[in-house]
Design an enzyme around this catalytic site. Sequence first.
Site, PDB file in Angstrom:
ATOM      1  N   LYS A 106       1.952  -3.451   8.797  1.00  0.00           N
ATOM      2  CA  LYS A 106       3.153  -2.633   8.770  1.00  0.00           C
ATOM      3  C   LYS A 106       4.308  -3.538   9.124  1.00  0.00           C
ATOM      4  O   LYS A 106       4.347  -4.095  10.220  1.00  0.00           O
ATOM      5  CB  LYS A 106       3.002  -1.548   9.849  1.00  0.00           C
ATOM      6  CG  LYS A 106       3.330  -0.176   9.402  1.00  0.00           C
ATOM      7  CD  LYS A 106       3.016   0.747  10.553  1.00  0.00           C
ATOM      8  CE  LYS A 106       3.400   2.155  10.232  1.00  0.00           C
ATOM      9  NZ  LYS A 106       3.139   3.056  11.343  1.00  0.00           N
ATOM     10  N   LEU A 165       0.840  -1.206   0.000  1.00  0.00           N
ATOM     11  CA  LEU A 165       0.000   0.000   0.000  1.00  0.00           C
ATOM     12  C   LEU A 165       0.869   1.248   0.000  1.00  0.00           C
ATOM     13  O   LEU A 165       0.483   2.290  -0.497  1.00  0.00           O
ATOM     14  CB  LEU A 165      -0.874   0.033   1.259  1.00  0.00           C
ATOM     15  CG  LEU A 165      -1.985  -0.995   1.357  1.00  0.00           C
ATOM     16  CD1 LEU A 165      -2.556  -1.005   2.767  1.00  0.00           C
ATOM     17  CD2 LEU A 165      -3.082  -0.686   0.357  1.00  0.00           C
ATOM     18  N   GLY A 166       2.029   1.153   0.592  1.00  0.00           N
ATOM     19  CA  GLY A 166       2.891   2.326   0.675  1.00  0.00           C
ATOM     20  C   GLY A 166       4.030   2.057   1.625  1.00  0.00           C
ATOM     21  O   GLY A 166       4.249   0.932   2.078  1.00  0.00           O
ATOM     22  N   ASP A 190       4.319  14.064  14.945  1.00  0.00           N
ATOM     23  CA  ASP A 190       4.492  14.011  13.494  1.00  0.00           C
ATOM     24  C   ASP A 190       3.146  14.062  12.788  1.00  0.00           C
ATOM     25  O   ASP A 190       2.851  13.266  11.903  1.00  0.00           O
ATOM     26  CB  ASP A 190       5.275  12.755  13.093  1.00  0.00           C
ATOM     27  CG  ASP A 190       5.858  12.872  11.692  1.00  0.00           C
ATOM     28  OD1 ASP A 190       5.911  14.008  11.173  1.00  0.00           O
ATOM     29  OD2 ASP A 190       6.254  11.841  11.118  1.00  0.00           O
ATOM     30  N   GLY A 212       9.065   0.865   7.332  1.00  0.00           N
ATOM     31  CA  GLY A 212       9.027  -0.280   6.433  1.00  0.00           C
ATOM     32  C   GLY A 212       7.773  -0.260   5.587  1.00  0.00           C
ATOM     33  O   GLY A 212       6.946   0.635   5.724  1.00  0.00           O
ATOM     34  N   PRO A 213       7.627  -1.231   4.698  1.00  0.00           N
ATOM     35  CA  PRO A 213       6.468  -1.239   3.805  1.00  0.00           C
ATOM     36  C   PRO A 213       5.165  -1.597   4.532  1.00  0.00           C
ATOM     37  O   PRO A 213       5.193  -2.243   5.573  1.00  0.00           O
ATOM     38  CB  PRO A 213       6.816  -2.325   2.793  1.00  0.00           C
ATOM     39  CG  PRO A 213       7.810  -3.195   3.476  1.00  0.00           C
ATOM     40  CD  PRO A 213       8.551  -2.337   4.435  1.00  0.00           C
ATOM     41  N   VAL A 214       4.053  -1.161   3.969  1.00  0.00           N
ATOM     42  CA  VAL A 214       2.739  -1.491   4.509  1.00  0.00           C
ATOM     43  C   VAL A 214       1.991  -2.304   3.456  1.00  0.00           C
ATOM     44  O   VAL A 214       1.919  -1.907   2.296  1.00  0.00           O
ATOM     45  CB  VAL A 214       1.942  -0.216   4.839  1.00  0.00           C
ATOM     46  CG1 VAL A 214       0.601  -0.583   5.450  1.00  0.00           C
ATOM     47  CG2 VAL A 214       2.724   0.680   5.771  1.00  0.00           C
ATOM     48  N   GLY A 224       5.666   2.981   5.162  1.00  0.00           N
ATOM     49  CA  GLY A 224       5.394   3.602   6.447  1.00  0.00           C
ATOM     50  C   GLY A 224       6.662   4.159   7.054  1.00  0.00           C
ATOM     51  O   GLY A 224       7.707   4.199   6.399  1.00  0.00           O
ATOM     52  N   GLY A 225       6.597   4.576   8.296  1.00  0.00           N
ATOM     53  CA  GLY A 225       7.743   5.174   8.962  1.00  0.00           C
ATOM     54  C   GLY A 225       8.946   4.241   8.968  1.00  0.00           C
ATOM     55  O   GLY A 225      10.073   4.681   8.846  1.00  0.00           O
TER      56      GLY A 225
END
Length: 820
Positions: free
Chosen positions: A530, A508-509, A627, A514-516, A511-512
């Site tokens: 996540k 999906l994208g 954040d 690693g990948p999600v 994340g802070g």
Amino acid sequence: MKELLLVFFCYSFVLGNVKVVVAQDTIKTSQQLKDGETIVSAGGNFELGFFSPKSAVNRYVGIWYKKVGTGTVVWIASRNNPISNKSGVLTLTPQGNLNIIVNLTSHVIWSSNSSALGKKIDTVAQLLDTGNFVVKDVKDNNVLWQSFDYPTDTLLAGMKFGIDKVTGLDRYLTSWRSNDDPGTGDYTYRCHPQGFPQFLITDGSKKKIYRLGNWNGFIFSGFPREISNISLSFVYNDKEVYYMYNIVHSSIITRLVLTQNGVAVRQVWAEKSKNWADFLSGPTDLCDNYGKCGQFGSCNIANAVICECLDKFKPKSPKDWNAGDFSDGCVRETSLDCENGDGFLKYSNIKLPDTESCRSNESMNLKDCEMLCSKNCSCTAYTTLDISKGSGCLIWFDELIDIRQAPRGGGQDIYIRMAASELGGSKGKTKKVVIIVSLISIGALVLGLSLIIYMFKKKKNKRQEGRFTLDTEQFQSKESQQEDLELPLIDLFAIEKATNYFSVNNILGEGGFGPVYKGIMEDGREIAVKRLSKTSRQGTNEFKNEVVCIAKLQHRNLVKLLGCCIQEEEMMLIYEYLPNKGLDFFIFDEKRSKSLDWPARFNIINGIARGLLYLHQDSRLRIIHRDLKVSNILLDKDWNPKISDFGMARIFGGDETEASTRRVVGTYGYMSPEYQLDGLFSVKSDVFSFGVLVLEIVTGKRNRRFFHPDHHHNLLGHVWNLYKEGKAEELVDAQLGYSRPYQSEILRSIHIGLLCVQQDPEARPNMSYVVMMLGSDVILPEPTQPGFFTERNKFVSDDSSSQNISNTVNEVTVTLLDAR
Ligand SMILES: *[C@@H]1O[C@H](CO)[C@@H](O)[C@H](O)[C@H]1NC(C)=O
Ligand SMILES: *[C@@H]1O[C@H](CO)[C@@H](O)[C@H](O)[C@H]1NC(C)=O
Ligand SMILES: *[C@@H]1O[C@H](CO)[C@@H](O)[C@H](O)[C@H]1NC(C)=O
Ligand SMILES: *[C@@H]1O[C@H](CO)[C@@H](O)[C@H](O)[C@H]1NC(C)=O
Ligand SMILES: *[C@@H]1O[C@H](CO)[C@@H](O)[C@H](O)[C@H]1NC(C)=O
Ligand SMILES: CC(=O)N[C@H]1CO[C@H](CO)[C@@H](O)[C@@H]1O
């Protein structure tokens, strides 16, 4: 007889041969109402015909306001059977059935089934000025069928809300699925006749969400009296049980609607602003969440910790209770002893508990009521049934649940069964009772101490079956907050299957840390996974941090953590899946931002504000997110915002209000000056980021890299300049240009945004004040100069001042080491 009027929309007057006809409010036998034609009630209040909700193409037959409310729909015939084109026709059959058919074939999409009599009679269907659509026998005016008996999501004045025990008819409200889909949604607002009847909102799984207190002859217990020009009535007898409201002077236009989020809202038409104003709603606050404080717990919204045990009761699970989980409720300090004669203790100004176990008697007085209750050992409480007459008896046969201190004086007294020893004061027993009580408290102290010692001994890292317990001490040394967090442990194999073995197609994208991945669990649940990349050491800390911060937080505006997985060197967090991507995906895109009109944006701003308020002061921890940015706001299917990514968040201890760090992490454009420059963070640095968010949502522009031909300011500076010149409306996102009716709300949001980004942290409002300003018409203070309003700043001149920046991503979280 008048002919059926065909109201063509704009072109009706272009057709030269259309006669001027009086608006028609009826459909007669064998007449047809085609898509595009409407009928209007005699006084012009309501209109009936085919319509499409908002941006949908599907066609439905419905009733909407004609004079006010720009077509607010109040009733729908065929909510679950839309027609995908304009070939629908509404007819009245010779048998008295209202049918919707398609393209003049005999295929019936919907039928009122009103021809129960089976024989042909002369009938007519008429839209009344009350908004009721009736089929009646022309000869004797007998009503054979009426739309008021089949409500959708709206209760109009004069509608019966409840059950006809003779015919079995149950009239209740069901929410729409979404703005575009009026089909039967998840939430139901309905009369529950068990015990003493009460009205409950339940969700898709039939769980109780909200309870309107029982009718006490005057009001619904605990709920303030409604608007003065509305009269309420509650009827409860052998034949029927219902609630109805009527308008006393026809001065106001009002409706009660069950929203898609399961909130019952009383709206009043405000002629001045040409808008529906929300007047009252239920649930209103956290204390309205059904059973929030458990059995024998009482909720008081004015307290810092909203739940408390009723006097003479104590938490059933003290550890959970102190950790903010009140669901187990309270138990008696002294057990009942019915044989030896219990008594009753009076509790005042409360919203009476759930009446599902109740029995009632209208003719008894309070004395008889007490007698009746005391004779039966399973009777737990009693009170006056009808406080307007001061008579009647209502008794409970179960644990008492869903009690709150009634705000605004809507409360009443209840008498709860109590062990005789707890009833101090009378017959010279006082001294003994005091001694017993002090003995008990010494006992409690000893017990408490040993409990603490026991817990202290027990306090060790443990891994139980199916549960992951994390000792936060290792990495929370500053906060020194020792806490066991329990989180469902999800099996690696299940996640591998759900994500198709971490297929790249499921990403999906990023994340802070690693990948999600998107995944679908075996039970059909959609999840977002996540995954901590194996090489990231920094990520390990963020991972733990996120677990600690979010594990026990629960709020509709925070993304929900479902569990985690730590197995074979893998570390993963499993979240609820949100289909609508991040807010940045929409708000900064010229095309996609069109799907976010002003009400949607305002809802998002409000949601973020409430989520942040919860983090700052309503949860049992005080959490600074650190954040907050557009890409960390995710949207659910109904476009409600959820704050995500707690990798940078910090937990504050008890009185701590500000902290400093040498490792400044955050995102340029959202960090407050005192944080970015001096490493100082507090709730006010989050408020700054929130202010930036608000201004970005209103303008559709990024704060950072904002470009203007005339100056080098960033968005904050640009907004500030225009605001000072009184030209704030020029800021509004071009996509919102048409939103005239919302002008004042938009300008107010800009104003609040500016208050949040003021240079001086002290001057910025806290989130509870922000939520209040957003939700009311209080006069706003004048903002002072924002912090960081020029982009030309030595710390922000270049992204490359920090590590791990990728050029493809516009907003990345950065770490500024040794910022001071
Ligand atoms: C219109 O839609 C209905 C179903 O919604 C379908 O049965 C009908 O054939 C359609 N008519 C045309 C002309 O497309
Ligand atoms: C009318 O009756 C049919 C057949 O029994 C049923 O499927 C339909 O739901 C009924 N319509 C309404 C509006 O109750
Ligand atoms: C309610 O009725 C009174 C007259 O009894 C009127 O003065 C008042 O304006 C009405 N309130 C509203 C909200 O319409
Ligand atoms: C209510 O109480 C009265 C007086 O005790 C009694 O006569 C009557 O039967 C009761 N009614 C019901 C419905 O129980
Ligand atoms: C007490 O009330 C309960 C609930 O109504 C009933 O089932 C039970 O029989 C009653 N007990 C006595 C002793 O009357
Ligand atoms: C019976 C009838 O009216 N059929 C119509 C259905 O819709 C199509 C397309 O609009 C028409 O061509 C048919 O005449």
